[in-house]
Design a protein around this motif. Structure first.
Motif, PDB file in Angstrom:
ATOM      1  N   TRP A  56      25.358  17.270   9.368  1.00 58.10           N
ATOM      2  CA  TRP A  56      23.927  17.040   9.150  1.00 58.10           C
ATOM      3  C   TRP A  56      23.776  15.966   8.080  1.00 58.10           C
ATOM      4  O   TRP A  56      24.463  16.007   7.062  1.00 58.10           O
ATOM      5  CB  TRP A  56      23.304  18.334   8.648  1.00 58.10           C
ATOM      6  CG  TRP A  56      21.879  18.587   9.033  1.00 58.10           C
ATOM      7  CD1 TRP A  56      20.826  17.739   8.931  1.00 58.10           C
ATOM      8  CD2 TRP A  56      21.355  19.815   9.544  1.00 58.10           C
ATOM      9  NE1 TRP A  56      19.676  18.351   9.346  1.00 58.10           N
ATOM     10  CE2 TRP A  56      19.980  19.629   9.729  1.00 58.10           C
ATOM     11  CE3 TRP A  56      21.918  21.054   9.852  1.00 58.10           C
ATOM     12  CZ2 TRP A  56      19.153  20.636  10.212  1.00 58.10           C
ATOM     13  CZ3 TRP A  56      21.095  22.042  10.339  1.00 58.10           C
ATOM     14  CH2 TRP A  56      19.730  21.833  10.516  1.00 58.10           C
ATOM     15  N   HIS A  57      22.887  15.016   8.268  1.00 56.09           N
ATOM     16  CA  HIS A  57      22.671  13.944   7.298  1.00 56.09           C
ATOM     17  C   HIS A  57      22.288  14.533   5.942  1.00 56.09           C
ATOM     18  O   HIS A  57      21.495  15.471   5.868  1.00 56.09           O
ATOM     19  CB  HIS A  57      21.576  12.997   7.793  1.00 56.09           C
ATOM     20  CG  HIS A  57      21.539  11.705   7.056  1.00 56.09           C
ATOM     21  ND1 HIS A  57      20.915  11.563   5.841  1.00 56.09           N
ATOM     22  CD2 HIS A  57      22.086  10.509   7.364  1.00 56.09           C
ATOM     23  CE1 HIS A  57      21.053  10.320   5.435  1.00 56.09           C
ATOM     24  NE2 HIS A  57      21.761   9.652   6.336  1.00 56.09           N
ATOM     25  N   SER A  58      22.828  13.980   4.883  1.00 60.45           N
ATOM     26  CA  SER A  58      22.599  14.526   3.542  1.00 60.45           C
ATOM     27  C   SER A  58      21.125  14.522   3.145  1.00 60.45           C
ATOM     28  O   SER A  58      20.692  15.372   2.373  1.00 60.45           O
ATOM     29  CB  SER A  58      23.421  13.755   2.509  1.00 60.45           C
ATOM     30  OG  SER A  58      23.031  12.394   2.492  1.00 60.45           O
ATOM     31  N   SER A  59      20.337  13.607   3.697  1.00 56.62           N
ATOM     32  CA  SER A  59      18.918  13.535   3.320  1.00 56.62           C
ATOM     33  C   SER A  59      18.057  14.592   4.017  1.00 56.62           C
ATOM     34  O   SER A  59      16.939  14.851   3.578  1.00 56.62           O
ATOM     35  CB  SER A  59      18.358  12.141   3.618  1.00 56.62           C
ATOM     36  OG  SER A  59      18.288  11.923   5.011  1.00 56.62           O
ATOM     37  N   THR A  60      18.557  15.195   5.091  1.00 58.24           N
ATOM     38  CA  THR A  60      17.770  16.189   5.829  1.00 58.24           C
ATOM     39  C   THR A  60      18.473  17.540   5.942  1.00 58.24           C
ATOM     40  O   THR A  60      17.899  18.480   6.486  1.00 58.24           O
ATOM     41  CB  THR A  60      17.446  15.682   7.256  1.00 58.24           C
ATOM     42  OG1 THR A  60      18.672  15.373   7.933  1.00 58.24           O
ATOM     43  CG2 THR A  60      16.552  14.457   7.221  1.00 58.24           C
ATOM     44  N   ARG A  61      19.675  17.652   5.419  1.00 55.53           N
ATOM     45  CA  ARG A  61      20.481  18.878   5.521  1.00 55.53           C
ATOM     46  C   ARG A  61      19.855  20.006   4.707  1.00 55.53           C
ATOM     47  O   ARG A  61      19.538  19.828   3.536  1.00 55.53           O
ATOM     48  CB  ARG A  61      21.889  18.609   5.002  1.00 55.53           C
ATOM     49  CG  ARG A  61      22.809  19.811   5.046  1.00 55.53           C
ATOM     50  CD  ARG A  61      24.157  19.522   4.362  1.00 55.53           C
ATOM     51  NE  ARG A  61      24.744  18.290   4.816  1.00 55.53           N
ATOM     52  CZ  ARG A  61      25.181  17.334   3.990  1.00 55.53           C
ATOM     53  NH1 ARG A  61      25.110  17.467   2.687  1.00 55.53           N
ATOM     54  NH2 ARG A  61      25.699  16.239   4.488  1.00 55.53           N
ATOM     55  N   PRO A  62      19.700  21.175   5.313  1.00 56.18           N
ATOM     56  CA  PRO A  62      19.201  22.321   4.544  1.00 56.18           C
ATOM     57  C   PRO A  62      20.290  22.827   3.597  1.00 56.18           C
ATOM     58  O   PRO A  62      21.481  22.548   3.789  1.00 56.18           O
ATOM     59  CB  PRO A  62      18.882  23.362   5.620  1.00 56.18           C
ATOM     60  CG  PRO A  62      19.757  23.007   6.773  1.00 56.18           C
ATOM     61  CD  PRO A  62      19.943  21.514   6.714  1.00 56.18           C
ATOM     62  N   ALA A  63      19.883  23.581   2.593  1.00 58.50           N
ATOM     63  CA  ALA A  63      20.849  24.129   1.629  1.00 58.50           C
ATOM     64  C   ALA A  63      21.763  25.155   2.287  1.00 58.50           C
ATOM     65  O   ALA A  63      22.916  25.311   1.893  1.00 58.50           O
ATOM     66  CB  ALA A  63      20.102  24.766   0.462  1.00 58.50           C
ATOM     67  N   GLY A  64      21.262  25.842   3.282  1.00 53.27           N
ATOM     68  CA  GLY A  64      22.048  26.842   3.992  1.00 53.27           C
ATOM     69  C   GLY A  64      21.531  26.998   5.398  1.00 53.27           C
ATOM     70  O   GLY A  64      20.485  26.443   5.750  1.00 53.27           O
ATOM     71  N   LEU A  65      22.258  27.754   6.190  1.00 54.01           N
ATOM     72  CA  LEU A  65      21.885  27.927   7.586  1.00 54.01           C
ATOM     73  C   LEU A  65      22.335  29.308   8.042  1.00 54.01           C
ATOM     74  O   LEU A  65      23.494  29.670   7.868  1.00 54.01           O
ATOM     75  CB  LEU A  65      22.566  26.843   8.435  1.00 54.01           C
ATOM     76  CG  LEU A  65      22.244  26.788   9.909  1.00 54.01           C
ATOM     77  CD1 LEU A  65      20.763  26.485  10.139  1.00 54.01           C
ATOM     78  CD2 LEU A  65      23.086  25.710  10.576  1.00 54.01           C
ATOM     79  N   GLU A  66      21.403  30.051   8.591  1.00 53.07           N
ATOM     80  CA  GLU A  66      21.715  31.371   9.145  1.00 53.07           C
ATOM     81  C   GLU A  66      21.362  31.356  10.619  1.00 53.07           C
ATOM     82  O   GLU A  66      20.226  31.054  10.981  1.00 53.07           O
ATOM     83  CB  GLU A  66      20.906  32.452   8.436  1.00 53.07           C
ATOM     84  CG  GLU A  66      21.726  33.344   7.561  1.00 53.07           C
ATOM     85  CD  GLU A  66      20.890  34.451   6.964  1.00 53.07           C
ATOM     86  OE1 GLU A  66      20.553  35.398   7.705  1.00 53.07           O
ATOM     87  OE2 GLU A  66      20.587  34.347   5.766  1.00 53.07           O
TER      88      GLU A  66
END
Length: 133
Positions: A56-66
């Motif tokens: 995921w691109h660093s500018s749009t990546r969420p902090a976490g993913l469930e």
């Protein structure tokens, strides 16, 4: 997790280890935006959140993913691609991903944007609204 004799969840005829599994393990990087998108679908199918975040691109990546444990991603249709080749830096892939949740089946339709970050293809985000059927 898919076994070596089963086709990869992304829909290509290769077995998972020779297809998306090599990207998930870090052995190789996806050479095109379409292959990255296919590998991300497979990551959803096998529950590989680490790969999803890494790709995921660093500018749009969420902090976490469930991921929803009740949702099974079953089939992918690539509808269109624009640019995103081996020697390009941006591209888009339109796809429909089919899932099952209990007895309910549905699909998600998205036009996704991809770009290169530090030389590797990464998912930027949807270029149009995401539709769920």
């Amino acid at each position: 997790m898919p076994t070596p004799v089963l086709p990869c969840p992304c829909g290509l005829p290769a077995a998972y280890p020779q297809c998306c599994g090599r990207f998930h393990s870090g052995e190789r990087q996806a050479p095109t935006a379409e292959l990255l998108m296919r590998s991300r679908f497979s990551a959803f199918a096998v529950g590989d959140t680490a790969y999803l975040l890494r790709s995921w691109h660093s500018s749009t990546r969420p902090a976490g993913l469930e991921l929803d444990p009740g949702q099974r991603w079953e089939r992918l249709e690539v509808l269109a691609t624009e640019r995103g080749g081996m020697f390009e830096t941006q591209g888009s892939v339109e796809f429909r991903a089919h899932y099952r949740e209990g007895r309910h089946t549905g699909s998600m339709h998205e036009l996704s944007g991809f770009s290169r970050e530090d030389g590797a293809w990464v998912y930027v985000g949807p270029l149009s609204g995401v539709d769920f059927d």
